[in-house]
Design an enzyme around this catalytic site. Structure first.
Site, PDB file in Angstrom:
ATOM      1  N   LYS A 182       0.851  -1.193   0.000  1.00 15.14           N
ATOM      2  CA  LYS A 182       0.000   0.000   0.000  1.00 15.14           C
ATOM      3  C   LYS A 182       0.882   1.236   0.000  1.00 15.14           C
ATOM      4  CE  LYS A 182      -1.742   3.069   2.454  1.00 15.14           C
ATOM      5  NZ  LYS A 182      -1.832   4.267   1.621  1.00 15.14           N
ATOM      6  N   GLU A 257      10.074   1.819  10.600  1.00 16.48           N
ATOM      7  CA  GLU A 257      11.099   2.839  10.303  1.00 16.48           C
ATOM      8  C   GLU A 257      10.375   4.170  10.359  1.00 16.48           C
ATOM      9  OE1 GLU A 257      14.183   2.265  10.053  1.00 16.48           O
ATOM     10  OE2 GLU A 257      14.179   0.099   9.803  1.00 16.48           O
ATOM     11  N   CYS A 291      13.824  11.387   5.890  1.00 16.31           N
ATOM     12  CA  CYS A 291      13.828  11.025   7.317  1.00 16.31           C
ATOM     13  C   CYS A 291      15.206  11.245   7.933  1.00 16.31           C
ATOM     14  CB  CYS A 291      13.406   9.579   7.492  1.00 16.31           C
ATOM     15  SG  CYS A 291      14.411   8.426   6.520  1.00 16.31           S
ATOM     16  N   GLU A 393       9.694  17.201  13.952  1.00 14.98           N
ATOM     17  CA  GLU A 393      10.138  16.922  12.575  1.00 14.98           C
ATOM     18  C   GLU A 393       9.362  17.830  11.615  1.00 14.98           C
ATOM     19  OE1 GLU A 393       9.062  13.117  10.816  1.00 14.98           O
ATOM     20  OE2 GLU A 393      11.075  12.925   9.980  1.00 14.98           O
TER      21      GLU A 393
HETATM   22  P1  NAP Z   1       2.564   8.643   7.311  1.00 14.60           P
HETATM   23  O1  NAP Z   1       1.514   9.667   7.292  1.00 14.60           O
HETATM   24  O2  NAP Z   1       2.821   7.909   8.567  1.00 14.60           O
HETATM   25  O3  NAP Z   1       2.221   7.640   6.119  1.00 14.60           O
HETATM   26  C1  NAP Z   1       3.035   6.544   5.778  1.00 14.60           C
HETATM   27  C2  NAP Z   1       2.181   5.478   5.143  1.00 14.60           C
HETATM   28  O4  NAP Z   1       1.267   4.971   6.110  1.00 14.60           O
HETATM   29  C3  NAP Z   1       1.335   5.981   3.986  1.00 14.60           C
HETATM   30  O5  NAP Z   1       1.180   4.952   3.028  1.00 14.60           O
HETATM   31  C4  NAP Z   1       0.006   6.260   4.680  1.00 14.60           C
HETATM   32  O6  NAP Z   1      -1.081   6.271   3.793  1.00 14.60           O
HETATM   33  C5  NAP Z   1      -0.062   5.090   5.632  1.00 14.60           C
HETATM   34  N1  NAP Z   1      -0.955   5.265   6.763  1.00 14.60           N
HETATM   35  C6  NAP Z   1      -1.397   6.421   7.329  1.00 14.60           C
HETATM   36  N2  NAP Z   1      -2.208   6.145   8.375  1.00 14.60           N
HETATM   37  C7  NAP Z   1      -2.267   4.790   8.469  1.00 14.60           C
HETATM   38  C8  NAP Z   1      -2.931   3.898   9.357  1.00 14.60           C
HETATM   39  N3  NAP Z   1      -3.690   4.330  10.356  1.00 14.60           N
HETATM   40  N4  NAP Z   1      -2.766   2.574   9.170  1.00 14.60           N
HETATM   41  C9  NAP Z   1      -1.969   2.109   8.188  1.00 14.60           C
HETATM   42  N5  NAP Z   1      -1.320   2.900   7.306  1.00 14.60           N
HETATM   43  C10 NAP Z   1      -1.466   4.231   7.463  1.00 14.60           C
HETATM   44  O7  NAP Z   1       3.965   9.258   6.876  1.00 14.60           O
HETATM   45  P2  NAP Z   1       4.255  10.205   5.650  1.00 14.60           P
HETATM   46  O8  NAP Z   1       3.813  11.559   6.013  1.00 14.60           O
HETATM   47  O9  NAP Z   1       3.750   9.559   4.408  1.00 14.60           O
HETATM   48  O10 NAP Z   1       5.830  10.130   5.572  1.00 14.60           O
HETATM   49  C11 NAP Z   1       6.683  10.961   6.261  1.00 14.60           C
HETATM   50  C12 NAP Z   1       7.223  10.285   7.507  1.00 14.60           C
HETATM   51  O11 NAP Z   1       7.919   9.092   7.131  1.00 14.60           O
HETATM   52  C13 NAP Z   1       8.244  11.151   8.209  1.00 14.60           C
HETATM   53  O12 NAP Z   1       8.022  11.081   9.598  1.00 14.60           O
HETATM   54  C14 NAP Z   1       9.572  10.494   7.840  1.00 14.60           C
HETATM   55  O13 NAP Z   1      10.606  10.743   8.751  1.00 14.60           O
HETATM   56  C15 NAP Z   1       9.176   9.060   7.793  1.00 14.60           C
HETATM   57  N6  NAP Z   1      10.142   8.286   7.023  1.00 14.60           N
HETATM   58  C16 NAP Z   1      10.967   7.426   7.682  1.00 14.60           C
HETATM   59  C17 NAP Z   1      11.934   6.715   6.983  1.00 14.60           C
HETATM   60  C18 NAP Z   1      12.854   5.765   7.703  1.00 14.60           C
HETATM   61  O14 NAP Z   1      13.514   4.959   7.032  1.00 14.60           O
HETATM   62  N7  NAP Z   1      12.949   5.822   9.027  1.00 14.60           N
HETATM   63  C19 NAP Z   1      12.034   6.850   5.596  1.00 14.60           C
HETATM   64  C20 NAP Z   1      11.165   7.741   4.939  1.00 14.60           C
HETATM   65  C21 NAP Z   1      10.219   8.451   5.663  1.00 14.60           C
HETATM   66  P3  NAP Z   1      -1.633   7.669   3.181  1.00 14.60           P
HETATM   67  O15 NAP Z   1      -0.454   8.546   2.978  1.00 14.60           O
HETATM   68  O16 NAP Z   1      -2.269   7.219   1.933  1.00 14.60           O
HETATM   69  O17 NAP Z   1      -2.586   8.203   4.163  1.00 14.60           O
END
Ligand code: NAP
Length: 490
Positions: A182, A257, A291, A393
């Protein structure tokens, strides 16, 4: 398959070897963040679609030849996927640039080749692994097998969709699991291609499934689905917590992650000819939507003026513009929500009393791009490590510079965070490099470099930056179950 109609793509789910619409026919729109143009109409999964994708992956796990085929054959198919990605890299990179706003040059030169490498690396890795044996005198012998877990839910964010999905898909497939992917609702285009790429590579139908829709609905259904055994998640800390709760009833194996707020510590003996350009990358690559971004820059006060002058000049030399233009180094933010969030933090930093070093100069953008979510690389000189802009962040092209006098003070600031994904240290003093590396509480420390990746090494976060590790054997442990077999020799 992605099909275009009047330059608007149609993106469907890939379930059991076929692209198909949602049972409900519901869709959502995707826009290019550089100009707000509508670029795709995407099928939005219902709970029924998620169940179908999970059942398809379950059937493929239990009944296709995928997990039982000779390892060399399975790995050859994964390597073929990597080859196809390389063959199609310009096309995938164009989609990524259009969807994420990431400069094409970066996507084609870095993200997409890395995606191919992710798959090839794990195919090579499993072929070189042996299993352990534990003989007990002459009487018994134990040996351990690592078997696939089953159906994996792979949930990925929008900042590097293709690269991060393949980073999970590589070990998932190499171990013999099947997958329900997904991607983020904002950026589904490139990941959608993984279905047909897997099929072209000869991977049996049902092994790789891709479904689209929002995290709150589709993501939740994935994490609650009884046919899905494990969830590999990359995204925000807030969502990670939610997934643990939602996956509890079905006792999902999980790997997280999560977010970061890395300290990039620049000591007075640093080689600024390297520290400045690398810190610019660490701050502003992908418009700071990384990230691992070095978003808190700690600078020893004796070199503060020199560093500020050079860092400001380098930030102002970045080329903000059209992601598809090869000269562009800095594209837009991914969405209006992200744009508003980053602007909120810029105003907050001003309210906190931080001094704006650069970021308020008008951007030279065409009329088309003027509608895009652009923010100039922004630097604040801050005095308060506890301020929200130094703690939360931001995930945008905004960094705070925090001066320090002593090593102890730098360490106190570096560790004054809930996050612990990575840290960066600049010094020519070997003893200090080791000492500070040990003391910074984070999963990866880069000394005199940043974002140098060896896929064998553990990757993941301390504290609220993650649970578990990816990379090399760490990913393989997550995607396998260890089984011990004890044989009597008498
Ligand atoms: P996010 O809002 O947590 O979303 C990540 C994924 O999870 C998306 O596919 C999102 O879908 C999905 N999602 C959201 N709510 C969910 C739920 N309740 N149940 C299951 N899946 C759910 O994060 P983002 O804003 O896309 O990404 C930015 C974050 O990712 C930052 O905090 C960044 O630091 C972190 N990140 C970490 C790494 C690492 O390796 N540590 C690498 C890259 C990014 P939708 O977007 O379709 O709602």
């Amino acid at each position: 398959m992605l099909t275009t109609e009047k330059e608007v793509l149609t993106v469907n789910h890939f379930i059991n070897g076929q692209y198909r619409q949602s049972a409900t026919k519901k869709t959502f729109e995707v826009h290019d963040p550089s100009n707000q143009r509508l670029i795709a109409i995407v099928s939005e999964a219902s709970e029924e679609d998620v169940t179908e994708a999970a059942n398809s992956a379950r059937q493929a796990f239990e009944h296709s030849e995928w997990r039982t085929m000779p390892l060399a054959e399975r790995c050859a198919k994964i390597r073929r996927m990597a080859d196809i990605i390389v063959e199609r890299k310009e096309e995938i990179a164009r989609l990524e640039a259009m969807d994420v706003g990431k400069p094409y040059q970066h996507a084609v030169g870095s993200d997409i080749p890395r995606a191919a490498h992710n798959l090839r690396f794990y195919a090579d890795f499993v072929e070189k692994q042996g299993d352990e044996a534990y003989p007990m005198d002459e009487n018994f012998i134990n040996y351990t097998r690592y078997e696939p877990v089953g159906v994996a839910g792979l949930i990925t964010p929008w900042n590097a969709p293709f690269m991060l999905t393949t980073w999970k898909l590589g070990p998932c497939l190499a171990a013999g699991n099947t997958a329900v992917i997904k991607p983020a609702e904002l950026t589904p285009l490139s990941v959608s291609l993984l279905g047909e790429i897997a099929q072209q590579a000869g991977i049996p139908d049902g092994v790789v499934n891709v479904i689209h829709g929002s995290g709150k609905t589709v993501g939740t259904w994935v994490t609650e689905q009884p046919e899905i055994d494990l969830i590999s998640f990359t995204g925000s800390t807030v969502t990670g917590k939610q997934i643990i709760k939602n996956g509890a009833d079905t006792l999902k194996k999980t790997s997280f992650e999560l977010g970061g707020k890395a300290a990039n510590i620049i000591f007075e003996d640093a080689d600024l000819s390297k520290a400045v350009p690398t810190s610019i990358q660490a701050a502003f690559l992908n418009s700071g939507q990384v990230c691992l971004a070095g978003s808190r820059i700690l600078v020893q006060r004796t070199i503060l003026d020199e560093f500020l002058e050079k860092f400001k000049a380098a930030a102002e030399a970045l080329v903000v513009g059209d992601p598809q233009d090869p000269k562009t180094t800095t594209g837009p933010l991914v969405s209006k929500v992200q744009y508003d969030k980053v602007n909120y933090y810029i105003e907050l930093a001003k309210e906190e009393g931080a001094k704006l070093i650069t970021g308020d100069q008008p951007l030279q953008l065409s009329d088309d791009l003027a509608k895009g979510y652009y923010i100039a690389p922004t630097i604040f000189l801050h005095h308060d490590p506890n301020a929200r802009t130094c703690q939360e962040e931001i995930f945008g092209p905004v960094v705070t510079i925090l001066p320090f006098d002593t090593e102890e003070e730098a360490l106190a600031i570096a560790n004054n965070t809930d996050y612990g994904l990575n840290g960066v240290i600049w010094t020519e003093n070997l003893k200090r490099a080791h000492r500070v590396s040990y003391a910074v509480r984070a999963g990866t420390i880069w000394v005199n470099c940043w974002f140098v990746r060896d896929l064998r090494v553990p990757f993941g976060g301390f504290k609220k930056s993650g649970v578990g590790r990816e990379g090399g054997r760490h990913s393989m442990e997550f995607f396998t179950e260890a089984k011990n077999i004890c044989i009597s020799l008498n």
